[in-house]
Motif scaffolding. Structure first.
Motif, short mmCIF file in Angstrom:
data_model
loop_
_atom_site.label_atom_id
_atom_site.label_comp_id
_atom_site.label_asym_id
_atom_site.label_seq_id
_atom_site.Cartn_x
_atom_site.Cartn_y
_atom_site.Cartn_z
N GLU A 34 -19.57 14.87 -2.81
CA GLU A 34 -20.39 14.65 -4.27
C GLU A 34 -20.98 15.93 -4.45
O GLU A 34 -21.14 16.96 -3.58
N TRP A 35 -21.76 15.96 -5.56
CA TRP A 35 -22.63 17.15 -5.77
C TRP A 35 -23.84 16.96 -4.57
O TRP A 35 -24.39 15.94 -4.76
N THR A 36 -24.24 17.95 -4.24
CA THR A 36 -25.38 18.01 -3.13
C THR A 36 -26.37 18.89 -3.47
O THR A 36 -26.10 20.04 -3.40
N GLY A 37 -27.56 18.46 -3.51
CA GLY A 37 -28.67 19.36 -3.51
C GLY A 37 -28.79 20.00 -2.03
O GLY A 37 -29.21 19.27 -1.05
N ILE A 38 -28.39 21.36 -1.97
CA ILE A 38 -28.39 21.98 -0.69
C ILE A 38 -29.81 22.36 -0.03
O ILE A 38 -30.63 22.81 -0.89
N PRO A 47 -28.16 8.73 -14.07
CA PRO A 47 -27.20 9.50 -13.16
C PRO A 47 -27.37 9.15 -11.67
O PRO A 47 -26.54 8.97 -11.03
N GLU A 48 -28.78 8.70 -11.27
CA GLU A 48 -28.93 8.30 -10.10
C GLU A 48 -28.27 6.99 -9.39
O GLU A 48 -27.97 6.77 -8.26
N ASP A 49 -27.81 6.19 -10.38
CA ASP A 49 -27.09 4.98 -10.03
C ASP A 49 -25.55 5.17 -10.00
O ASP A 49 -24.66 4.41 -9.74
N LEU A 50 -25.15 6.64 -10.23
CA LEU A 50 -23.54 6.95 -10.20
C LEU A 50 -23.25 7.61 -8.79
O LEU A 50 -23.97 8.57 -8.64
N THR A 51 -21.93 7.62 -8.86
CA THR A 51 -21.34 8.15 -7.51
C THR A 51 -20.12 8.86 -8.18
O THR A 51 -19.20 8.39 -8.92
N MET A 52 -19.76 10.05 -7.86
CA MET A 52 -18.69 10.81 -8.47
C MET A 52 -17.37 10.71 -7.33
O MET A 52 -17.75 11.00 -6.19
N HIS A 53 -16.43 10.42 -7.89
CA HIS A 53 -15.14 10.36 -6.91
C HIS A 53 -14.09 11.29 -7.58
O HIS A 53 -14.03 11.37 -8.70
N SER A 54 -13.38 11.54 -6.47
CA SER A 54 -12.09 12.27 -6.99
C SER A 54 -10.76 11.58 -6.64
O SER A 54 -10.41 11.49 -5.54
N LEU A 55 -9.90 11.64 -7.68
CA LEU A 55 -8.47 11.20 -7.38
C LEU A 55 -7.75 12.17 -7.59
O LEU A 55 -7.24 12.83 -8.58
N PRO A 56 -7.19 13.10 -6.53
CA PRO A 56 -6.40 14.29 -6.66
C PRO A 56 -5.16 14.14 -7.15
O PRO A 56 -4.53 14.94 -7.55
N ARG A 57 -4.68 13.01 -7.04
CA ARG A 57 -3.40 12.48 -7.91
C ARG A 57 -3.43 11.19 -7.98
O ARG A 57 -4.24 10.16 -7.64
N ARG A 58 -2.30 10.65 -8.89
CA ARG A 58 -2.28 9.12 -9.27
C ARG A 58 -2.29 8.30 -8.24
O ARG A 58 -1.46 8.58 -7.11
N GLN A 59 -3.00 7.31 -8.19
CA GLN A 59 -3.05 6.22 -7.05
C GLN A 59 -2.62 5.04 -7.46
O GLN A 59 -2.94 4.52 -8.54
N ARG A 60 -2.06 4.26 -6.51
CA ARG A 60 -1.53 2.87 -6.68
C ARG A 60 -2.85 1.94 -6.39
O ARG A 60 -3.16 1.06 -7.13
N GLU A 61 -3.73 2.34 -5.50
CA GLU A 61 -4.95 1.61 -5.17
C GLU A 61 -6.10 2.68 -4.88
O GLU A 61 -5.86 3.90 -4.57
N TYR A 62 -7.40 2.34 -5.05
CA TYR A 62 -8.38 3.27 -4.93
C TYR A 62 -9.56 2.27 -4.77
O TYR A 62 -9.73 1.36 -5.30
N SER A 63 -10.46 2.55 -3.58
CA SER A 63 -11.64 1.80 -3.25
C SER A 63 -12.90 2.50 -3.57
O SER A 63 -13.08 3.72 -3.30
N LEU A 64 -13.76 1.89 -4.44
CA LEU A 64 -14.99 2.49 -4.50
C LEU A 64 -15.98 1.29 -4.78
O LEU A 64 -15.79 0.30 -5.14
N ALA A 65 -17.25 1.68 -4.23
CA ALA A 65 -18.71 0.79 -4.59
C ALA A 65 -18.30 -0.34 -3.98
O ALA A 65 -18.87 -1.53 -4.31
N GLY A 66 -17.41 -0.64 -2.71
CA GLY A 66 -17.16 -1.85 -2.16
C GLY A 66 -16.05 -2.59 -2.89
O GLY A 66 -15.68 -3.85 -2.18
N TYR A 67 -15.50 -2.30 -3.90
CA TYR A 67 -14.38 -2.88 -4.78
C TYR A 67 -13.09 -2.29 -4.50
O TYR A 67 -13.25 -0.83 -4.30
N ARG A 68 -12.07 -2.82 -4.72
CA ARG A 68 -10.57 -2.09 -4.65
C ARG A 68 -9.88 -2.40 -5.99
O ARG A 68 -9.88 -3.59 -6.33
N LEU A 69 -9.58 -1.22 -6.49
CA LEU A 69 -8.83 -1.46 -7.92
C LEU A 69 -7.36 -1.18 -7.51
O LEU A 69 -6.99 -0.22 -6.41
#
Length: 896
Positions: free
Chosen positions: A123-127, A735-757
């Motif tokens: 994620e974006w990180t305040g270094i 914005p503080e409630d959000l997290t950025m994820h990256s899908l580098p290519r098309r995905q059959r499944e993806y898990s985020l925030a404890g849930y699976r799409l």
């Protein structure tokens, strides 16, 4: 081309340019200056680079963002088998953390890789010192993920540009871009490869990468779109993004395009000896070459403290004992509290002899003895057998004020004619602040009262004049809309600090967007050594820049700083308002827009206003605030930035003939919407027209296409209260409630925030695939049409821009977990989804809530009745569905 050809074109890259790199680092340009052995000589002025501007922006505005963009192409297995780029980039992260802590400027960092696609990690990180480990982990992950296809500059830079503008609103933006080879695409030599990474590029639509001829055409199209006027390079510069390139080079490696993109914007191309790439010259960029870990460390060190002038010099290696020709010296006092040195030698395993003030015996920093613990203000680390990092700290030093000397000694006396290449960071932590500049109105031909103060750092305390035993000079410069510099103040009298001073804005200052730059330069106090006086060392200046608007004289209106039309996705028009403060009259005539950046496919771009003549102008009395509505129109949907200026006419009230024209910067972000229906429309036509097409083949195609699209996916969850069905809830996401994820290519499944799409093909051969919320034990429903099936939330493949409610709060039945899925963290994107949830959440949740039975008095009974609710599984918004009459939401497909 094959991976072997890819490697063959660029292998052997770690070979040359050792001596050149040290000189390149000075000024962060390709121009070199003669080596300087003694640091207390007057430093030569060097041309300012984009990294200087980025650092000044960080200091002036207090925050900014840097994206570290690292090549992942397969040739790195040959050119960098030891992962030196990872070591050097990790060192850069450490230096940025130190800079942020020392200066007080908040630097947000993200790491991304690229090959065939743009692939951010983490994620974006305040270094900062306590967060640098997370950034280094992302760097290591990128370094370990080598990919076999493409070195796609266009896709990398467009992905980085979108990432930066979506995240950063400060306007201080930079990309540090590393690569070991040229812009290079590969033939898609199998069906599996084409399915995995695609066989077309967005900058070359309709051109197949299935053969060498198509690859050549696509590469030519990519280069053309990067460097055409208003192309991607111009869109980056027009968005204020500073480009810094670092090329790993040797042999026949061709980094010409990388140099052009970073160095050759507009008029800068001629001075760099390169063909121009784009029409915009500002902000300028920087470029470095290196052939191994030691030179990479020097290059990354030069950009690790944005805005600091890095003094790069080369000195001799002393043979057997310390020698005068091999010494580097500088004089310190309490006006500077830290010094950083990075030195790379031409031979292995030397000793560095460091003499603090007054010391007759040196502190020996030996490469053969390992690293020493900090002592007496000195800490050091041999990064390699040839590269030494030294930090000096006034807080723990017993002897700080006076002359410091350092020399490198070959005790074996076997390195005659070899050198040491040194980066010396000597910058005062002070900054010069124009107090209340953000609330000060600057007007052409009029003076303003200003208070100038010296601060200990960006957010620090005021520094009193008696702190200095040496001398201080400071200045304030206004750069106007025409790019001309106007000196407002220059002084070396500290008694003027914090006293009101009148600064005159000349009549020759161009109105419009400009920059106020403050500079403070400290020279340390002279030192004595054995009765000999040693002049003080002039520290590198601290530069701070802040954007301003120069308005016409006081009988003219004051305008807002810029025009932002936001994001266009499906739309081809957008509106914005330009703020006005009276007195005066404001209008925008025809052909007022000057476009400096625009994506291919955007077509004709115009800005118009109802107030288009003096007679129709928006007028405001003295001190009254008003706004000028504006409309942006584009000819088609596209991906990219629209940048430019709008000519705004202003005049005094009742004097329309006294017109001045102010060019106001404008921006808009274009994102072509994902179209998942097109493929399935094609399949449906094929089914009708081709009776002989096997149904199984259609199912196979459909199963292969059931993927969540690649790209940035921003998600957030929050437990919210459910309003009554049909009511409007009070839901807020920031914005503080959000997290950025990256899908580098098309995905059959993806898990985020404890849930699976999970993407599902479905049973119908003509209905499009869809996404379900898998594995959730509690009922769920989405805000999409037809948003539930079998008590599970259902979404189209284009999940971004939607929300899901999960009834997983058994102890609080009036609350649900709300999951939002976004393409960006822009406020308007968040608000669009959250507003939809506020309006429809109650109805949606009611459609999947357990039925509530009521007794004769209307009170809830047990949960077995059916009164008052819709049956579970019903669509929350009626029976209409974009997928047609047949339900696509069926998990019975053998293709899952």
């Amino acid at each position: 081309m094959s991976v072997l050809r890819h490697v063959f074109r660029r292998r052997g890259i770690l070979r040359c340019l050792i001596a050149l790199v040290g000189a390149v680092c000075l000024g962060m340009t390709l121009l070199s200056t003669p080596p300087r052995a003694v640091a207390d000589e007057e430093p030569a002025a060097a041309p300012r680079s984009g990294m200087d501007d980025f650092g000044a922006c960080l200091v002036g505005r207090g925050s900014g963002s840097l994206l570290l963009l690292l090549d992942q192409s397969g040739s790195l297995r040959e050119t960098d088998p030891e992962g030196t780029r990872v070591q050097a980039a990790s060192y850069l992260a450490e230096r940025l953390a130190d800079f942020s802590e020392r200066s007080g400027a908040a630097v947000n960092v993200r790491v991304a890789g690229f090959s065939d696609a743009y692939a951010p990690v983490g994620e974006w990180t305040g270094i900062a010192p306590d967060s640098v480990a997370a950034v280094k982990q992302s760097i290591e992950a990128i370094g370990a993920d080598i990919r076999d296809y493409d070195t796609d500059y266009w896709t990398a830079l467009e992905g980085a540009r979108q990432d930066l503008v979506d995240h950063d609103q400060s306007g201080c933006r930079a990309i540090a871009w590393f690569s070991d080879g040229a812009f290079d695409l590969d033939v898609r030599d199998s069906r599996a490869v084409r399915d995995a990474i695609g066989s077309e590029k967005p900058y070359a639509p309709g051109v197949s990468l299935d053969d060498e001829a198509g690859v050549a055409r696509a590469e030519a199209a990519g280069v053309a779109d990067l460097c055409r006027d208003t192309g991607l390079a111009d869109q980056l510069r027009g968005s204020g993004v500073v480009l810094v390139g670092i090329g790993l080079e040797s042999g026949d490696t061709d980094l010409t395009l990388m140099r052009r993109v970073t160095l050759a914007g507009g008029d800068n191309g001629a001075s760099a000896g390169l063909e121009a790439c784009g029409a915009l010259s500002s902000p300028p960029g920087a470029f470095y070459t290196a052939d191994g870990i030691d030179q990479l460390l020097l290059a990354f060190d030069a950009i690790g403290t944005p805005g600091d002038t890095v003094r790069s010099s080369s000195v001799e290696i002393c043979q057997g004992q310390v020698c005068a020709d091999g010494e580097l010296s500088f004089v310190l006092d309490k006006s500077v509290d830290t010094v950083h040195v990075l030195a790379t030698t031409d031979v292995d395993d030397l000793d560095a002899y460091l003499y603090p003030p007054g010391a007759s015996a040196p502190t020996i920093l030996s490469a053969q003895q390992g690293d020493a613990q900090p002592a007496d203000g000195i800490s050091y680390q041999w990064r390699t057998r040839r590269t030494l990092e030294v930090d000096l700290d006034a807080a723990t030093s017993k002897a700080w004020d006076g002359q410091w000397r350092i020399a490198f000694v070959d005790t074996r006396a076997q390195s005659q004619d070899k050198q040491v290449h040194v980066n010396l960071h000597l910058t005062s932590p002070l900054t010069l602040s124009w107090k209340d500049l953000e609330t000060t109105t600057l007007r052409q031909g009029e003076s303003v009262d200003a208070t100038i103060a010296l601060l200990s750092r960006v957010d620090g305390d005021v520094v009193q004049a008696d702190k200095f035993t040496g001398s201080v000079s400071y200045s304030v410069t206004l750069t106007d809309a025409a790019g001309e510099d106007h000196a407002l103040l220059h002084s070396d009298d500290l008694s003027d600090i914090e006293q009101p001073v009148e600064l005159a804005i000349g009549e020759d200052v161009a109105v419009g967007a400009g920059t106020v730059t403050t500079s403070v330069t400290v020279t340390t106090a002279a030192a004595t050594d054995g009765g000999r006086t040693i002049p003080g060392t002039q520290l590198d200046p601290t530069i701070s820049s802040v954007p301003v608007t120069v308005n016409p004289p006081s009988n003219y209106p004051e305008l807002g700083a810029r025009i932002d039309f936001g994001r266009l996705e499906k739309e081809t028009t957008a509106t914005a308002e330009l703020g006005i403060t009276g007195p005066g009259c404001v209008w925008v005539g025809a052909d007022s827009l000057k476009v400096t950046g625009a994506p291919q496919g955007a077509g004709d771009i115009t800005v118009s206003a109802a107030a288009s003549t003096p007679e129709q102008c928006v007028s405001a009395a003295d001190g009254v605030k008003a706004s000028l509505p504006l409309t942006l129109s584009v000819g088609g949907q596209a991906n990219g930035a629209v940048t430019g200026t709008v000519k705004v006419s202003v005049s005094p009230l009742d004097e329309p003939d006294r017109v001045q024209v102010i060019e106001v910067p404008m921006t808009a972000e274009m994102r072509r919407p994902l179209n998942v229906a097109t493929t399935w429309s094609t399949f449906a036509i094929a089914l009708v027209a081709g009776i002989g097409i096997p149904l199984a083949l259609l199912y196979l195609f459909k199963s292969l296409s059931a993927r969540i699209p690649a790209g940035t996916l921003i998600a957030g969850t929050k437990v919210v209260e459910v309003p009554q069905a049909g009511g409007v809830g009070s839901i807020d996401f920031g914005p503080e409630d959000l997290t950025m994820h990256s899908l580098p290519r098309r995905q059959r499944e993806y898990s985020l925030a404890g849930y699976r799409l999970r993407a599902v093909a479905g049973a119908s051969p003509t209905a499009p695939p869809y996404v379900i919320l898998a594995d959730a034990a509690a009922p769920s429903v989405s805000g999409a049409a037809g948003g539930v099936r079998n008590n599970r939330a259902v979404l189209p493949l284009a999940v971004r821009g939607n929300w899901i409610a999960v009834l997983d709060q058994p102890d609080s039945p009036q609350h649900v977990t709300l999951l939002v899925l976004l393409a960006s963290a822009a406020p308007e994107a968040i608000e669009k989804v959250v507003a939809d949830a506020r309006e429809h959440l109650g109805t949606a949740v009611a459609s999947v809530s357990p039925p509530v039975r009521q007794d004769e008095d209307g009170r809830p009974a047990d949960a077995s009745g059916t009164e008052g609710t819709k049956p579970a599984g019903a669509a929350p918004f009626g029976d209409s569905s974009p997928f047609g009459d047949s339900s696509p939401f069926d998990d019975s497909s053998p293709f899952g």
